[in-house]
Enzyme design. Structure first.
Site, PDB file in Angstrom:
ATOM      1  N   ASN A  70      -5.313  -5.664  -0.667  1.00  0.00           N
ATOM      2  CA  ASN A  70      -4.352  -5.045  -1.580  1.00  0.00           C
ATOM      3  C   ASN A  70      -2.929  -5.288  -1.076  1.00  0.00           C
ATOM      4  O   ASN A  70      -2.733  -5.922  -0.044  1.00  0.00           O
ATOM      5  CB  ASN A  70      -4.651  -3.546  -1.752  1.00  0.00           C
ATOM      6  CG  ASN A  70      -4.574  -2.813  -0.434  1.00  0.00           C
ATOM      7  OD1 ASN A  70      -3.519  -2.730   0.186  1.00  0.00           O
ATOM      8  ND2 ASN A  70      -5.719  -2.285   0.023  1.00  0.00           N
TER       9      ASN A  70
ATOM     10  N   LYS B 272     -18.760 -21.092   2.985  1.00  0.00           N
ATOM     11  CA  LYS B 272     -17.861 -21.046   1.838  1.00  0.00           C
ATOM     12  C   LYS B 272     -18.664 -21.178   0.538  1.00  0.00           C
ATOM     13  O   LYS B 272     -19.495 -22.092   0.414  1.00  0.00           O
ATOM     14  CB  LYS B 272     -16.848 -22.192   1.957  1.00  0.00           C
ATOM     15  CG  LYS B 272     -15.807 -22.165   0.890  1.00  0.00           C
ATOM     16  CD  LYS B 272     -14.797 -23.277   1.078  1.00  0.00           C
ATOM     17  CE  LYS B 272     -13.911 -23.346  -0.141  1.00  0.00           C
ATOM     18  NZ  LYS B 272     -13.039 -24.513  -0.129  1.00  0.00           N
TER      19      LYS B 272
ATOM     20  N   PRO C 286     -16.914   3.310   3.996  1.00  0.00           N
ATOM     21  CA  PRO C 286     -16.827   4.707   4.457  1.00  0.00           C
ATOM     22  C   PRO C 286     -15.391   5.201   4.311  1.00  0.00           C
ATOM     23  O   PRO C 286     -14.455   4.412   4.371  1.00  0.00           O
ATOM     24  CB  PRO C 286     -17.220   4.616   5.927  1.00  0.00           C
ATOM     25  CG  PRO C 286     -16.986   3.207   6.313  1.00  0.00           C
ATOM     26  CD  PRO C 286     -17.177   2.376   5.088  1.00  0.00           C
ATOM     27  N   ASP C 287     -15.248   6.502   4.112  1.00  0.00           N
ATOM     28  CA  ASP C 287     -13.901   7.094   4.077  1.00  0.00           C
ATOM     29  C   ASP C 287     -13.529   7.424   5.525  1.00  0.00           C
ATOM     30  O   ASP C 287     -14.124   8.308   6.141  1.00  0.00           O
ATOM     31  CB  ASP C 287     -13.907   8.348   3.198  1.00  0.00           C
ATOM     32  CG  ASP C 287     -12.495   8.827   2.931  1.00  0.00           C
ATOM     33  OD1 ASP C 287     -11.733   8.984   3.914  1.00  0.00           O
ATOM     34  OD2 ASP C 287     -12.149   9.032   1.763  1.00  0.00           O
ATOM     35  N   ILE C 288     -12.572   6.700   6.058  1.00  0.00           N
ATOM     36  CA  ILE C 288     -12.240   6.824   7.494  1.00  0.00           C
ATOM     37  C   ILE C 288     -11.711   8.222   7.809  1.00  0.00           C
ATOM     38  O   ILE C 288     -12.213   8.910   8.700  1.00  0.00           O
ATOM     39  CB  ILE C 288     -11.215   5.745   7.907  1.00  0.00           C
ATOM     40  CG1 ILE C 288     -11.819   4.363   7.687  1.00  0.00           C
ATOM     41  CG2 ILE C 288     -10.782   5.935   9.358  1.00  0.00           C
ATOM     42  CD1 ILE C 288     -10.865   3.206   7.848  1.00  0.00           C
ATOM     43  N   VAL C 289     -10.707   8.652   7.057  1.00  0.00           N
ATOM     44  CA  VAL C 289     -10.070   9.932   7.370  1.00  0.00           C
ATOM     45  C   VAL C 289     -11.070  11.094   7.209  1.00  0.00           C
ATOM     46  O   VAL C 289     -11.104  12.012   8.035  1.00  0.00           O
ATOM     47  CB  VAL C 289      -8.767  10.100   6.544  1.00  0.00           C
ATOM     48  CG1 VAL C 289      -9.030  10.543   5.124  1.00  0.00           C
ATOM     49  CG2 VAL C 289      -7.804  11.040   7.229  1.00  0.00           C
TER      50      VAL C 289
ATOM     51  N   PHE D  47      -2.799  10.643   3.196  1.00  0.00           N
ATOM     52  CA  PHE D  47      -1.793  10.249   2.209  1.00  0.00           C
ATOM     53  C   PHE D  47      -2.485  10.036   0.873  1.00  0.00           C
ATOM     54  O   PHE D  47      -3.652   9.665   0.839  1.00  0.00           O
ATOM     55  CB  PHE D  47      -1.085   8.948   2.638  1.00  0.00           C
ATOM     56  CG  PHE D  47      -0.023   9.206   3.659  1.00  0.00           C
ATOM     57  CD1 PHE D  47      -0.357   9.516   4.962  1.00  0.00           C
ATOM     58  CD2 PHE D  47       1.318   9.189   3.296  1.00  0.00           C
ATOM     59  CE1 PHE D  47       0.622   9.784   5.902  1.00  0.00           C
ATOM     60  CE2 PHE D  47       2.305   9.443   4.228  1.00  0.00           C
ATOM     61  CZ  PHE D  47       1.955   9.753   5.533  1.00  0.00           C
TER      62      PHE D  47
ATOM     63  N   LYS E 229      -7.763  16.098  -2.848  1.00  0.00           N
ATOM     64  CA  LYS E 229      -8.135  15.272  -1.681  1.00  0.00           C
ATOM     65  C   LYS E 229      -7.987  16.042  -0.378  1.00  0.00           C
ATOM     66  O   LYS E 229      -8.750  15.834   0.562  1.00  0.00           O
ATOM     67  CB  LYS E 229      -7.256  14.014  -1.616  1.00  0.00           C
ATOM     68  CG  LYS E 229      -7.729  12.952  -2.573  1.00  0.00           C
ATOM     69  CD  LYS E 229      -6.855  11.734  -2.559  1.00  0.00           C
ATOM     70  CE  LYS E 229      -7.204  10.889  -3.779  1.00  0.00           C
ATOM     71  NZ  LYS E 229      -6.307   9.791  -3.989  1.00  0.00           N
TER      72      LYS E 229
ATOM     73  N   LYS F  34     -11.421  15.981   1.608  1.00  0.00           N
ATOM     74  CA  LYS F  34     -11.479  15.215   2.866  1.00  0.00           C
ATOM     75  C   LYS F  34     -11.297  16.113   4.085  1.00  0.00           C
ATOM     76  O   LYS F  34     -11.204  15.617   5.206  1.00  0.00           O
ATOM     77  CB  LYS F  34     -10.417  14.114   2.854  1.00  0.00           C
ATOM     78  CG  LYS F  34     -10.604  13.104   1.707  1.00  0.00           C
ATOM     79  CD  LYS F  34      -9.673  11.913   1.843  1.00  0.00           C
ATOM     80  CE  LYS F  34      -9.785  11.031   0.598  1.00  0.00           C
ATOM     81  NZ  LYS F  34      -9.783   9.610   0.884  1.00  0.00           N
TER      82      LYS F  34
HETATM   83  O1  C5P Z   1      -9.171   8.539  -1.690  1.00  0.00           O
HETATM   84  P1  C5P Z   1      -7.883   7.850  -1.422  1.00  0.00           P
HETATM   85  O2  C5P Z   1      -8.043   6.420  -1.043  1.00  0.00           O
HETATM   86  O3  C5P Z   1      -6.847   8.046  -2.480  1.00  0.00           O
HETATM   87  O4  C5P Z   1      -7.328   8.650  -0.166  1.00  0.00           O
HETATM   88  C1  C5P Z   1      -6.182   8.249   0.493  1.00  0.00           C
HETATM   89  C2  C5P Z   1      -6.214   8.773   1.914  1.00  0.00           C
HETATM   90  O5  C5P Z   1      -7.492   8.578   2.516  1.00  0.00           O
HETATM   91  C3  C5P Z   1      -5.264   8.002   2.779  1.00  0.00           C
HETATM   92  O6  C5P Z   1      -4.849   8.871   3.825  1.00  0.00           O
HETATM   93  C4  C5P Z   1      -6.146   6.863   3.291  1.00  0.00           C
HETATM   94  O7  C5P Z   1      -5.628   6.302   4.486  1.00  0.00           O
HETATM   95  C5  C5P Z   1      -7.455   7.570   3.505  1.00  0.00           C
HETATM   96  N1  C5P Z   1      -8.633   6.723   3.335  1.00  0.00           N
HETATM   97  C6  C5P Z   1      -9.439   6.425   4.407  1.00  0.00           C
HETATM   98  N2  C5P Z   1     -10.551   5.672   4.233  1.00  0.00           N
HETATM   99  C7  C5P Z   1     -10.900   5.226   3.032  1.00  0.00           C
HETATM  100  C8  C5P Z   1     -10.105   5.511   1.916  1.00  0.00           C
HETATM  101  C9  C5P Z   1      -8.966   6.259   2.105  1.00  0.00           C
HETATM  102  O8  C5P Z   1      -9.097   6.819   5.542  1.00  0.00           O
HETATM  103  N3  C5P Z   1     -12.000   4.504   2.891  1.00  0.00           N
END
Ligand code: C5P
Length: 421
Positions: free
Chosen positions: A223, A303, A319-322, A337, A351, A355
Site C-alpha cells: 500500500n 515467477k 494476523p492483527d499485530i496490535v 492508529f 477499534k 483491539k
Molecule cells: O483495523 P485497522 O487496520 O484499521 O487498524 C489499524 C490499527 O491496527 C493500526 O494501529 C495498525 O497498525 C494496527 N494493525 C495491526 N495489524 C494488522 C492490522 C492493523 O497492528 N494486521
C-alpha cells in the site's frame, strides 16, 4: 544516520582562532558547525589575523568577529563579559603554544585570555603547532596544567606539517572537530532527556510503514503508506528519553537519530519481531504500520508466467499485530492508529475496544491536506474507558508536532490513575 539540524539552534559555540597556519581549517569548521545548526561567534587573536582575515569568519558565521578587549566600539556591541556568558562552549582551534601558556598562567592581557577566565562554559583546545614546539617541556607542562584545570584537550594528529617537519602537531580535520562538538551536545541532551524527558527510561516499540506481501519471487501486494508518522513518533520518543525500536516496513526514510531500526517486509515478520520486542522488554507499543489485511495464501516458488485472461490469487487474513500484542499477559501500554474516510470517531472508538488498546489516534484520510504522504496531520485521540480521560483533538500541524502531542497524551495516560473495570 540522519540528524535533526534544528536541535542545536539554541546552542552557542564561541570559536577562538589563534595564530597558526591551521587557522585556514577553522573557516571550514565554522561551516560545519553552522551546518549542524549551532550559533557560532568567532574570536581572533592578533596572531590569527596574520593568517586569515576577520571578514572571512564574519561572512561564514553571520556574526561580527571579536578581536579587541578594550575597544569601546566592540564593548558597546557584545562586551567580553557578555560574550563569555553567551558561550555554551569555548572552542579554541587552532590553539597556539602562546595561548596555551597564557591560559595555564592565568593571564588576561587580550580578549581571548580574558574570555577564558570569564566564561563558565566548558573549554576545549585543539593545539596545532610544529612537532618540536608540541614536544617542548613548557608546552607539555602547560597542557598538564590545563587538563588539571578541567580543559578538554583535543589531541593533534601526526603527519607532515606546513613547516616541512613530520610528527605530532596537526590540527584534526574540521569535520572531525565539528562531529566531536555535535556528539558532546547530543550526549548532554540525551542524558537530560533520559532523566527528565516525558518518556524517560521507557522502552518503546513502534511499527511503521506498509508491509509487503509476496505473490511470487518478483511481485507483491502493498500500500501507499510512507511511514512518515511512525518515523516522526520514533524521533520524538527518543527525544523524550525513551529507548526506541522501530520495526519498519519497506520505506525510503532515514533512521531517526538514536533509534534502533529493524527492517521487516511482511506482516508475519512484523508480528514475529514485535513478539521478540515484547520478550526483550517493552513498556509502550505504538502501532502506526499500515499492515496488509491479507496475504497470498500460497506464495509461488517461481515467477508466475503470463497465461489466459484471468489470474486468481487466493488471499488469507493476516494476523492483527496490535491486537495480538494487546492479548499477551505482560502487555505494554498499547497505542493504535485508525485511518478512516467516514464515521471516523465512531470506527476508531470501536477499534479501541475491539483491539483492547489503551489509546487510539484517528485521522480522516478523506481529507487531502493531511494523512498518508503529507507532511502534516490532524488527529483525535481516544483513551480506553478505564482512564476516564477526555478525547483530545490535535489540530492540523506538522507530523513532528503531532508526534510530540501524542507523546504528551501517552505520558498523561501513563500517569493517570486507572479506574478498575
Ligand atoms: O483495523 P485497522 O487496520 O484499521 O487498524 C489499524 C490499527 O491496527 C493500526 O494501529 C495498525 O497498525 C494496527 N494493525 C495491526 N495489524 C494488522 C492490522 C492493523 O497492528 N494486521
Amino acid at each position: 544516520m540522519s540528524f535533526d539540524l534544528s536541535v542545536f539552534s539554541n546552542k552557542n559555540i564561541l570559536l577562538a582562532v589563534t595564530g597558526g597556519i591551521a587557522a585556514y581549517k577553522s573557516a571550514i569548521l565554522v561551516r560545519r558547525l553552522k551546518d549542524y545548526g549551532f550559533n557560532v561567534r568567532v574570536v581572533m587573536t592578533h596572531g590569527a589575523q596574520a593568517f586569515i582575515t576577520p571578514l572571512t569568519f564574519q561572512a561564514l558565521s553571520g556574526n561580527p568577529v571579536h578581536t579587541e578587549l578594550l575597544n569601546p566600539e566592540a564593548e558597546a556591541g557584545m562586551g567580553h563579559i557578555e560574550l563569555a556568558r553567551w558561550a555554551d562552549l569555548l572552542l579554541v582551534a587552532p590553539a597556539s603554544c602562546d595561548t596555551l601558556a597564557k591560559f595555564a598562567a592565568g593571564l588576561a592581557d587580550d580578549l581571548l585570555s580574558t574570555l577564558y577566565l570569564a566564561t563558565k562554559a566548558p573549554v576545549w583546545v585543539a593545539p596545532a603547532m610544529n612537532q618540536q614546539m608540541w614536544a617542548a617541556k613548557a608546552t607539555q607542562r602547560n597542557l598538564n596544567t590545563l587538563v588539571e584545570d578541567g580543559v578538554h584537550v583535543i589531541m593533534p594528529d601526526a603527519g607532515s606539517q606546513a613547516c616541512g617537519d613530520v610528527g605530532l602537531g596537526r590540527m584534526p580535520e574540521p569535520e572531525h572537530l565539528a562531529d566531536q562538538v555535535k556528539d558532546y551536545f547530543h550526549q548532554a541532551q540525551r542524558a537530560i532527556a533520559e532523566k527528565f524527558g516525558l518518556l524517560a527510561g521507557k522502552r518503546v516499540t513502534i511499527t511503521a510503514g506498509p508491509t509487503r506481501e509476496a505473490i511470487d519471487p518478483v511481485r507483491y501486494i502493498s500500500n501507499h503508506s510512507t511511514g512518515k508518522m511512525g518515523f516522526a513518533i520514533a524521533a520524538a520518543c527518543y527525544s523524550a528519553g525513551a529507548k526506541v525500536t522501530l520495526l519498519a516496513g519497506p520505506v525510503s526514510l532515514d533512521t531517526p537519530n538514536g533509534v534502533k531500526r529493524i527492517n521487516v517486509s511482511s506482516a508475519l515478520k512484523m508480528l514475529d519481531e514485535s513478539m521478540k520486542q515484547l520478550e526483550e522488554g517493552c513498556d509502550i507499543f505504538i502501532a502506526t504500520a499500515a499492515v496488509a489485511d491479507y496475504r497470498v495464501a500460497e506464495v509461488a516458488e517461481h515467477k508466475i508466467k503470463k497465461a489466459g485472461d484471468e489470474l486468481n490469487v487466493a488471499l488469507i487474513k493476516n494476523p492483527d499485530i496490535v491486537a495480538t500484542i494487546a492479548q499477551q499477559k505482560k502487555r505494554p501500554f498499547m497505542v493504535g492508529f485508525a485511518a478512516e474516510t467516514r464515521h471516523v470517531e465512531e470506527y476508531a472508538a470501536g477499534k479501541l475496544v475491539a483491539k483492547k488498546l489503551d489509546m487510539i489516534a484517528c485521522n480522516d484520510v478523506s481529507r487531502t491536506d493531511i494523512g498518508f504522504a503529507s507532511d502534516q496531520n490532524a488527529m483525535t485521540v481516544f483513551f480506553a474507558e478505564q482512564y476516564q480521560m477526555e478525547k483530545r483533538d490535535l489540530e492540523k500541524a506538522s507530523k513532528q508536532e503531532i508526534a510530540q502531542q501524542l507523546i504528551e497524551a501517552i505520558h498523561d495516560a501513563l500517569h493517570h490513575e486507572i479506574e478498575p473495570v
